[in-house]
Design a protein around this motif. Structure first.
Motif, mmCIF file in Angstrom:
data_model
loop_
_atom_site.group_PDB
_atom_site.id
_atom_site.type_symbol
_atom_site.label_atom_id
_atom_site.label_comp_id
_atom_site.label_asym_id
_atom_site.label_seq_id
_atom_site.Cartn_x
_atom_site.Cartn_y
_atom_site.Cartn_z
ATOM 1 N N ALA A 148 0.842 -1.194 -0.100
ATOM 2 C CA ALA A 148 -0.090 0.149 -0.095
ATOM 3 C C ALA A 148 0.978 1.425 0.097
ATOM 4 O O ALA A 148 0.489 2.077 -0.627
ATOM 5 N N GLN A 149 1.766 1.021 0.668
ATOM 6 C CA GLN A 149 2.864 2.525 1.030
ATOM 7 C C GLN A 149 3.642 2.592 -0.501
ATOM 8 O O GLN A 149 3.664 3.727 -0.923
ATOM 9 N N TRP A 150 4.309 1.613 -0.951
ATOM 10 C CA TRP A 150 4.967 1.630 -2.049
ATOM 11 C C TRP A 150 4.088 2.034 -3.436
ATOM 12 O O TRP A 150 4.553 2.662 -4.387
ATOM 13 N N LEU A 151 2.891 0.983 -3.392
ATOM 14 C CA LEU A 151 2.401 1.008 -4.880
ATOM 15 C C LEU A 151 1.101 1.385 -4.642
ATOM 16 O O LEU A 151 0.347 1.579 -5.794
ATOM 17 N N GLY A 152 0.352 1.733 -3.548
ATOM 18 C CA GLY A 152 -0.994 2.212 -3.502
ATOM 19 C C GLY A 152 -2.055 0.979 -3.670
ATOM 20 O O GLY A 152 -3.001 1.434 -4.141
ATOM 21 N N VAL A 153 -1.523 -0.108 -3.374
ATOM 22 C CA VAL A 153 -2.407 -1.393 -3.572
ATOM 23 C C VAL A 153 -2.232 -2.475 -2.713
ATOM 24 O O VAL A 153 -0.835 -2.650 -2.444
ATOM 25 N N ARG A 154 -3.263 -3.124 -2.114
ATOM 26 C CA ARG A 154 -2.847 -4.020 -1.126
ATOM 27 C C ARG A 154 -3.697 -5.387 -1.864
ATOM 28 O O ARG A 154 -4.515 -5.638 -2.467
ATOM 29 N N MET A 155 -2.699 -6.453 -1.812
ATOM 30 C CA MET A 155 -3.036 -7.734 -2.379
ATOM 31 C C MET A 155 -3.473 -8.966 -1.799
ATOM 32 O O MET A 155 -4.492 -9.692 -2.129
ATOM 33 N N ILE A 156 -3.437 -8.518 -0.352
ATOM 34 C CA ILE A 156 -3.792 -9.830 0.573
ATOM 35 C C ILE A 156 -5.206 -9.362 1.328
ATOM 36 O O ILE A 156 -6.015 -10.211 1.432
ATOM 37 N N GLY A 157 -5.178 -8.246 1.859
ATOM 38 C CA GLY A 157 -6.371 -8.039 2.940
ATOM 39 C C GLY A 157 -7.500 -6.909 2.162
ATOM 40 O O GLY A 157 -8.450 -6.832 2.676
ATOM 41 N N GLY A 158 -7.190 -6.765 0.842
ATOM 42 C CA GLY A 158 -8.434 -5.760 0.324
ATOM 43 C C GLY A 158 -7.894 -4.277 0.452
ATOM 44 O O GLY A 158 -7.297 -3.946 1.239
ATOM 45 N N ALA A 159 -8.802 -3.498 -0.390
ATOM 46 C CA ALA A 159 -8.445 -2.163 -0.622
ATOM 47 C C ALA A 159 -9.026 -1.344 0.607
ATOM 48 O O ALA A 159 -10.033 -1.943 1.350
ATOM 49 N N GLN A 160 -8.081 -0.426 1.329
ATOM 50 C CA GLN A 160 -8.820 0.428 2.214
ATOM 51 C C GLN A 160 -8.857 1.714 1.625
ATOM 52 O O GLN A 160 -8.854 1.970 0.582
ATOM 53 N N ASP A 161 -9.404 2.702 2.449
ATOM 54 C CA ASP A 161 -9.553 4.044 2.151
ATOM 55 C C ASP A 161 -8.436 4.525 1.270
ATOM 56 O O ASP A 161 -7.102 4.606 1.841
ATOM 57 N N GLY A 162 -8.657 5.050 0.000
ATOM 58 C CA GLY A 162 -7.427 5.655 -0.738
ATOM 59 C C GLY A 162 -6.738 4.669 -1.801
ATOM 60 O O GLY A 162 -5.904 4.890 -2.516
ATOM 61 N N ASP A 163 -6.824 3.218 -1.283
ATOM 62 C CA ASP A 163 -6.070 2.457 -2.149
ATOM 63 C C ASP A 163 -6.680 2.178 -3.358
ATOM 64 O O ASP A 163 -8.102 2.259 -3.752
ATOM 65 N N VAL A 164 -5.803 1.530 -4.305
ATOM 66 C CA VAL A 164 -6.421 0.749 -5.481
ATOM 67 C C VAL A 164 -7.094 -0.154 -5.275
ATOM 68 O O VAL A 164 -6.633 -1.015 -4.442
#
Length: 245
Positions: free
Chosen positions: A180-196
């Motif tokens: 999330a920090q480096w790429l703006g996306v979470r692959m494991i837990g799913g998107a949070q506010d502001g994530d792709v």
């Protein structure tokens, strides 16, 4: 430990999330070229387009997910899911030319998570752990890590007695936060506010086949991200590197 899966991200884009946010589909031709470099002598057969959340499918033999976008390439496979990320080979780290390479890896059964960052070929940060043991912790912790080390994301345990050796965070959640920090996306837990939204990032899901081998009868691949279609194929992929000692 079981078979883990890693996503290697090759990034030149200033803001990777801006590239991924529209829900772009990977270029098939560019992704196929990366898959051929990864497995010389084999040909990539496209199973379909798989969302980034299906990256665990790449733990199956002869399976690889590749996404090629402007300034961002991602490769999901089992081999770079190393217990010690610093040992990921140069072959993998130079698979696609980019100034910065990120790794995010996990293995669900044992709640293992890992991440790493290389810049201009130099390892800047790597971390790998299970819930009660750190396998690797190299480089200086980055500012975004502070809430995890300070106990703001504690592990949850069944029962009243947590393991006294437990880390103050869940390793997979920690690794997901790196993405999330480096790429703006979470692959494991799913998107949070502001994530792709990771389900909107579509990768090419390939089965690697020996072009000289005769196909088995009725062996058409299943739809992407669902089940393995490679049991009748040569197993050329490596397995997750097991712990020693």
């Amino acid at each position: 430990m079981g078979v883990g899966t890693a996503a290697l991200w090759f990034v030149d884009a200033v803001d990777p999330s801006a590239i991924l946010r529209p829900g772009v589909r990977s270029s098939h031709d560019a992704a196929a070229a990366v898959a051929r470099r990864l497995h010389p002598g084999l040909e990539p057969d496209l199973v379909g387009m798989a969302p980034l959340t299906a990256f665990g499918v790449a733990s199956e033999p002869d399976r690889v997910l590749v996404g090629c976008f402007p300034g961002v390439t991602v490769v999901c496979a089992a081999e770079p899911a190393a217990v010690r990320p610093s040992t990921v080979s140069e072959t993998w780290r130079t698979l696609s030319p980019a100034r910065t390479v990120y790794l995010v890896a996990s293995e669900r059964e044992h709640a293992w998570g890992a991440f790493a960052q290389w810049t201009d070929g130099t390892l800047r940060r790597s971390f790998s752990a299970g819930p009660t043991y750190i396998f690797e912790d190299e480089g200086l912790p980055q500012p975004w890590e502070r809430p995890f080390w300070s106990g703001e994301h504690p592990l949850r345990f069944d029962g009243d007695y947590p393991d006294p050796q437990a880390l103050p965070f869940h390793p997979q959640e920690f690794a997901d936060a790196a993405g999330a920090q480096w790429l703006g996306v979470r692959m494991i837990g799913g998107a949070q506010d502001g994530d792709v939204d990771p389900t909107s990032v579509l990768l090419c899901d390939f089965v690697m086949r020996d072009p000289a081998a005769r196909p088995a009868p009725n062996s058409a691949p299943a739809s992407s991200g669902t089940q393995s279609t490679t049991d009748d194929q040569p197993r050329k992929r490596g397995l997750f590197r097991r712990l020693v000692g």
